[in-house]
Write a protein that holds these residues in place. Structure first.
Motif, short mmCIF file in Angstrom:
data_model
loop_
_atom_site.label_atom_id
_atom_site.label_comp_id
_atom_site.label_asym_id
_atom_site.label_seq_id
_atom_site.Cartn_x
_atom_site.Cartn_y
_atom_site.Cartn_z
N LEU A 43 -64.85 -34.52 -1.96
CA LEU A 43 -65.00 -35.96 -1.73
C LEU A 43 -63.74 -36.72 -2.12
N ARG A 44 -63.06 -36.27 -3.16
CA ARG A 44 -61.83 -36.95 -3.56
C ARG A 44 -60.74 -36.80 -2.50
N THR A 45 -60.72 -35.68 -1.79
CA THR A 45 -59.70 -35.51 -0.76
C THR A 45 -60.00 -36.32 0.49
N LEU A 46 -61.27 -36.64 0.74
CA LEU A 46 -61.66 -37.27 2.00
C LEU A 46 -61.84 -38.78 1.90
N LEU A 47 -62.36 -39.27 0.79
CA LEU A 47 -62.77 -40.67 0.71
C LEU A 47 -61.65 -41.54 0.13
N ASP A 48 -61.56 -42.75 0.62
CA ASP A 48 -60.52 -43.68 0.20
C ASP A 48 -60.55 -43.86 -1.32
N ASP A 49 -59.38 -43.80 -1.92
CA ASP A 49 -59.22 -43.94 -3.37
C ASP A 49 -59.95 -42.84 -4.14
N GLY A 50 -60.42 -41.81 -3.44
CA GLY A 50 -61.16 -40.75 -4.11
C GLY A 50 -62.41 -41.25 -4.80
N ALA A 51 -63.03 -42.30 -4.23
CA ALA A 51 -64.16 -42.96 -4.90
C ALA A 51 -65.38 -42.97 -3.99
N TRP A 52 -66.56 -42.92 -4.59
CA TRP A 52 -67.80 -42.96 -3.83
C TRP A 52 -68.95 -43.43 -4.72
N THR A 53 -70.02 -43.83 -4.07
CA THR A 53 -71.26 -44.15 -4.76
C THR A 53 -72.23 -43.00 -4.52
N GLU A 54 -72.67 -42.34 -5.58
CA GLU A 54 -73.54 -41.19 -5.43
C GLU A 54 -75.00 -41.63 -5.37
N THR A 94 -72.01 -42.48 -0.57
CA THR A 94 -71.52 -43.48 0.37
C THR A 94 -70.08 -43.78 0.01
N GLY A 95 -69.21 -43.83 1.01
CA GLY A 95 -67.81 -44.12 0.77
C GLY A 95 -67.16 -44.61 2.04
N THR A 96 -65.84 -44.66 2.05
CA THR A 96 -65.10 -45.04 3.25
C THR A 96 -64.01 -44.03 3.52
N ARG A 246 -54.87 -31.11 4.74
CA ARG A 246 -53.94 -32.17 4.38
C ARG A 246 -53.90 -33.28 5.43
N GLU A 247 -54.47 -33.01 6.60
CA GLU A 247 -54.49 -34.00 7.67
C GLU A 247 -55.90 -34.52 7.95
N LEU A 248 -56.88 -33.99 7.23
CA LEU A 248 -58.28 -34.26 7.57
C LEU A 248 -58.65 -35.73 7.46
N ARG A 249 -58.23 -36.38 6.38
CA ARG A 249 -58.67 -37.76 6.20
C ARG A 249 -58.17 -38.63 7.35
N ALA A 265 -58.30 -48.41 8.94
CA ALA A 265 -57.13 -48.85 8.17
C ALA A 265 -56.13 -47.71 8.11
N PRO A 266 -54.85 -48.02 7.84
CA PRO A 266 -53.88 -46.95 7.63
C PRO A 266 -54.36 -46.02 6.53
N GLU A 267 -54.03 -44.74 6.68
CA GLU A 267 -54.50 -43.77 5.71
C GLU A 267 -53.92 -44.09 4.34
N PRO A 268 -54.78 -44.36 3.34
CA PRO A 268 -54.29 -44.66 2.00
C PRO A 268 -53.87 -43.39 1.28
N PRO A 269 -53.23 -43.52 0.12
CA PRO A 269 -52.88 -42.33 -0.65
C PRO A 269 -54.12 -41.49 -0.91
N ARG A 270 -53.99 -40.19 -0.75
CA ARG A 270 -55.16 -39.33 -0.87
C ARG A 270 -55.46 -38.99 -2.31
N GLY A 271 -56.76 -38.78 -2.57
CA GLY A 271 -57.16 -38.34 -3.90
C GLY A 271 -56.75 -36.91 -4.12
#
Length: 284
Positions: A43-54, A94-96, A246-249, A265-271
């Motif tokens: 989830l950290r590699t895929l979701l923006d800011d490496g953040a989610w609501t579980e 849930t994340g983005t 490395r390209e998945l997000r 949005a532009p791809e943000p820095p990855r987690g």
């Protein structure tokens, strides 16, 4: 294999520094071997800011059949929880992704092989229901050895339960995307993966219903090179894309933008997955 440098690549043997692992999301920079990731690191590699609501973090497997073979199922569950820090073989969240809101279930192979039991089935169904209610895409990240034998028919029933929930998504026009990682086998291939609107896979992931050794023993014929690997399935039209981790997000963000008719949005820095969490695992 551990080394003074951090770890060694299981394919090419290169010594990988901790920094290499973090920078390349646990992909060998020399040979491209994708090491397995646990659900939190995934989830950290895929979701923006490496953040989610579980969601549904409190539900955990029980032992409805009082199952025991060489050990009791209760003991196996306790060991899996202690080793992973999870209560089940999947995280619902849930994340983005590049700004596009998604509902996600990420399976974790470290937890009893990521096998599909009652809790994972319930998490997938609840997540599909949230996706329908919010009209958000559903992303299922599959990493599983199939049905959980310790729950018997109750495990097998999850495939039908999930099938109904995913069918309701299709009826309501809610996109369902599957990401297949190493390994995705058994009933999860049929119940969660191949019916998706888009099916992506990481390179060289094992994907198939029946183990290759069993197929070869039954047919009496050698299997093709690369059988049940991502690239073989892509060549035979069974999946849509094979994408480097490395390209998945970025790829997912663009695809989700197209299918939801939104501008990602532009791809943000990855987690970065944390080595300390024990999230990464090499192949057996």
């Amino acid at each position: 294999m551990a080394s003074a440098f951090g770890t060694a690549c299981d394919r090419c043997g290169r010594d990988l520094l901790r920094q290499d692992l973090d920078t390349h999301l646990h992909v060998c920079p020399d040979c491209g071997h994708h090491r397995r990731l646990g659900a939190p690191a995934r989830l950290r590699t895929l979701l923006d800011d490496g953040a989610w609501t579980e969601h549904a973090a409190e539900i955990a497997s029980t032992d409805p059949l009082s199952f025991s073979d060489r050990r009791t199922y209760t003991d196996r569950l306790a060991d899996a929880m202690a080793a992973t820090g999870l209560r089940a073989a999947a995280i619902a969240a849930t994340g983005t992704i590049c700004g596009v809101a998604v509902e996600v279930v990420a399976m974790d192979h470290r937890f009893l092989g990521g096998t599909l039991g009652m809790v994972t089935g319930e998490k997938v169904v609840r997540t599909a229901d949230r996706a329908r209610a919010a009209r958000r895409p559903l992303l299922l990240v599959c990493a599983s050895s199939g049905a959980r034998i310790m729950e018997g028919a109750l495990s097998l029933m999850q495939m039908a339960k999930i099938g109904v929930a995913l069918g309701q998504l299709d009826r309501d026009g809610i996109p369902h995307v599957a990401l297949l990682t190493d390994p995705t086998t058994g009933g999860v291939v049929l119940g969660c993966a191949m019916g998706a609107d888009l099916v992506l896979a990481e390179p060289d992931a094992q994907i198939g219903f029946t183990p290759p050794a069993a197929i070869q023993q039954t047919t009496g014929h050698p299997l093709p090179n690369g059988f049940q690997r991502s690239e073989y399935l892509l060549d035979h039209g069974l999946i849509d894309l094979v994408v480097d981790r490395r390209e998945l997000r970025g790829v997912l963000g663009r695809l989700l933008g197209v299918i939801t008719d939104t501008t990602p949005a532009p791809e943000p820095p990855r987690g970065k997955p944390s080595v300390e969490s024990g999230d990464e695992r090499s192949r057996n």
